[in-house]
Scaffold this active site. Sequence first.
Site, PDB file in Angstrom:
ATOM      1  N   CYS A 156       9.157  -0.509   5.878  1.00 32.13           N
ATOM      2  CA  CYS A 156      10.283  -1.489   5.268  1.00 32.13           C
ATOM      3  C   CYS A 156      11.015  -2.398   6.103  1.00 32.13           C
ATOM      4  CB  CYS A 156      11.861  -0.123   5.795  1.00 32.13           C
ATOM      5  SG  CYS A 156      12.743   0.036   7.296  1.00 32.13           S
ATOM      6  N   ASP A 183      -7.957  -2.577 -11.123  1.00 32.06           N
ATOM      7  CA  ASP A 183      -7.211  -2.141 -10.146  1.00 32.06           C
ATOM      8  C   ASP A 183      -7.532  -2.803  -8.798  1.00 32.06           C
ATOM      9  OD1 ASP A 183      -5.944   0.660  -8.480  1.00 32.06           O
ATOM     10  OD2 ASP A 183      -8.033   0.438  -7.471  1.00 32.06           O
ATOM     11  N   GLU A 184      -6.522  -3.138  -8.069  1.00 30.62           N
ATOM     12  CA  GLU A 184      -7.225  -3.855  -6.776  1.00 30.62           C
ATOM     13  C   GLU A 184      -6.993  -5.266  -6.702  1.00 30.62           C
ATOM     14  OE1 GLU A 184      -6.330  -2.927  -3.395  1.00 30.62           O
ATOM     15  OE2 GLU A 184      -7.040  -0.526  -3.940  1.00 30.62           O
ATOM     16  N   MET A 230       1.253  -1.216  -0.254  1.00 34.66           N
ATOM     17  CA  MET A 230      -0.182  -0.064   0.136  1.00 34.66           C
ATOM     18  C   MET A 230       1.215   0.742  -0.138  1.00 34.66           C
ATOM     19  SD  MET A 230      -3.307  -0.943   2.477  1.00 34.66           S
ATOM     20  CE  MET A 230      -4.223   0.523   2.332  1.00 34.66           C
ATOM     21  N   GLN A 287      -5.994  -8.039  -6.382  1.00 32.59           N
ATOM     22  CA  GLN A 287      -5.999  -8.845  -5.433  1.00 32.59           C
ATOM     23  C   GLN A 287      -7.386  -9.248  -5.227  1.00 32.59           C
ATOM     24  OE1 GLN A 287      -4.980  -6.104  -4.749  1.00 32.59           O
ATOM     25  NE2 GLN A 287      -6.094  -5.274  -3.262  1.00 32.59           N
ATOM     26  N   GLY A 320       2.197   3.696  -4.622  1.00 32.25           N
ATOM     27  CA  GLY A 320       2.059   4.799  -5.986  1.00 32.25           C
ATOM     28  C   GLY A 320       1.331   2.954  -7.291  1.00 32.25           C
ATOM     29  N   LYS A 321       1.055   2.764  -7.090  1.00 32.82           N
ATOM     30  CA  LYS A 321       0.018   1.402  -7.511  1.00 32.82           C
ATOM     31  C   LYS A 321      -1.199   2.324  -8.913  1.00 32.82           C
ATOM     32  CE  LYS A 321      -1.383  -1.996  -4.704  1.00 32.82           C
ATOM     33  NZ  LYS A 321      -1.187  -0.874  -3.820  1.00 32.82           N
ATOM     34  N   CYS A 347       9.042   3.860   4.414  1.00 32.88           N
ATOM     35  CA  CYS A 347       9.001   3.470   5.355  1.00 32.88           C
ATOM     36  C   CYS A 347       8.539   4.946   6.045  1.00 32.88           C
ATOM     37  CB  CYS A 347       9.885   3.023   5.918  1.00 32.88           C
ATOM     38  SG  CYS A 347       9.675   1.795   7.814  1.00 32.88           S
TER      39      CYS A 347
HETATM   40  P1  ADP Z   1      -1.225   2.447  -4.284  1.00 40.11           P
HETATM   41  O1  ADP Z   1      -2.664   2.258  -5.004  1.00 40.11           O
HETATM   42  O2  ADP Z   1      -0.127   1.713  -3.819  1.00 40.11           O
HETATM   43  O3  ADP Z   1      -1.886   2.018  -2.592  1.00 40.11           O
HETATM   44  P2  ADP Z   1      -1.809   5.489  -4.633  1.00 40.11           P
HETATM   45  O4  ADP Z   1      -1.489   5.312  -5.965  1.00 40.11           O
HETATM   46  O5  ADP Z   1      -3.083   5.022  -4.127  1.00 40.11           O
HETATM   47  O6  ADP Z   1      -1.139   3.729  -3.919  1.00 40.11           O
HETATM   48  O7  ADP Z   1      -1.576   6.164  -3.976  1.00 40.11           O
HETATM   49  C1  ADP Z   1       0.552   6.524  -3.797  1.00 40.11           C
HETATM   50  C2  ADP Z   1       0.200   8.149  -3.227  1.00 40.11           C
HETATM   51  O8  ADP Z   1       0.774   7.788  -1.906  1.00 40.11           O
HETATM   52  C3  ADP Z   1       1.844   8.297  -3.223  1.00 40.11           C
HETATM   53  O9  ADP Z   1       2.086   9.732  -4.391  1.00 40.11           O
HETATM   54  C4  ADP Z   1       2.451   9.900  -2.117  1.00 40.11           C
HETATM   55  O10 ADP Z   1       1.965  10.772  -1.818  1.00 40.11           O
HETATM   56  C5  ADP Z   1       1.033   8.757  -0.943  1.00 40.11           C
HETATM   57  N1  ADP Z   1       1.489   8.143   0.496  1.00 40.11           N
HETATM   58  C6  ADP Z   1       1.067   9.052   1.590  1.00 40.11           C
HETATM   59  N2  ADP Z   1       2.186   7.719   1.534  1.00 40.11           N
HETATM   60  C7  ADP Z   1       3.079   7.610   1.705  1.00 40.11           C
HETATM   61  C8  ADP Z   1       4.291   6.445   1.754  1.00 40.11           C
HETATM   62  N3  ADP Z   1       4.492   6.242   3.320  1.00 40.11           N
HETATM   63  N4  ADP Z   1       4.976   6.372   1.131  1.00 40.11           N
HETATM   64  C9  ADP Z   1       4.841   7.040  -0.044  1.00 40.11           C
HETATM   65  N5  ADP Z   1       3.818   7.042  -0.796  1.00 40.11           N
HETATM   66  C10 ADP Z   1       3.050   7.883   0.685  1.00 40.11           C
HETATM   67 MG    MG Z   2      -4.580   1.776  -4.777  1.00 40.81          MG
END
Ligand code: ADP
Ligand code: MG
Length: 198
Positions: free
Chosen positions: A186, A90-91, A18, A93, A21-22, A147
């Site tokens: 991490c 998206d998502e 999570m 899983q 940035g996926k 992290c």
């Molecule tokens: P995912 O789909 O992988 O959960 P999102 O694309 O929704 O991720 O969001 C990524 C964004 O979340 C980053 O660009 C950043 O702005 C924000 N963010 C918040 N906490 C963190 C973190 N611990 N590490 C990296 N990005 C984070």
């Molecule tokens: Mg997501």
Amino acid sequence: MHAPAGSCGRLEVITGPMFSGKSEELMRRVRRARIAGVEALVISHSLDTRAELSAVTSHIGVTVPAVPVGDVASLAEAARAEDVDLVAIDEAQFFGPDLVPAVEKLLSRGIDVIVEGLCVTFDGDPFEPLPTFMALAEDVTKLTAVCTVCGRDAVFHERIAAAPAGSATDIDASHIGGLDSYVARCREHFGHGTATEP
Ligand code: ADP
Ligand code: MG
């Protein structure tokens, strides 16, 4: 780009924990493909209640319209109903292992597929079906988050909210949440719970 007649589609995987940035990366690729004239269908899982149902949403609020479906059969139906070149999920899983043959069917019909989702549970275990898709894909992008203890690359996320009953791989609402429920970690700081929060 349209696949030449008779050829198979291409499989791309975007994965990580999570906050890595996926969803942002999925949306970037979809926007880019559409500029090139690609007919793209974006699929979200209707279990994801974090934002409006008809959109993929990142943690920072960027969205792209999406068709919400509740299971693999509905996903296949949505892809059949529209004449698409690309299906972006998206998502992934949330759809479970049955998603693998459904995606293979789309690929065999010449449709490109982007599968995006978590490859690791909040317990730190591999989270199917993403590891299988990583093995089968033409291209894999594995992202890391930051992290929140030390700032290094985080390949894990863990719960900080009270855990519901059930295991980390249950396909249920226990995997839905944001900064209020989960933190990126991490390898060194994973498993320390909230005690290591700064
Ligand atoms: P995912 O789909 O992988 O959960 P999102 O694309 O929704 O991720 O969001 C990524 C964004 O979340 C980053 O660009 C950043 O702005 C924000 N963010 C918040 N906490 C963190 C973190 N611990 N590490 C990296 N990005 C984070
Ligand atoms: Mg997501």
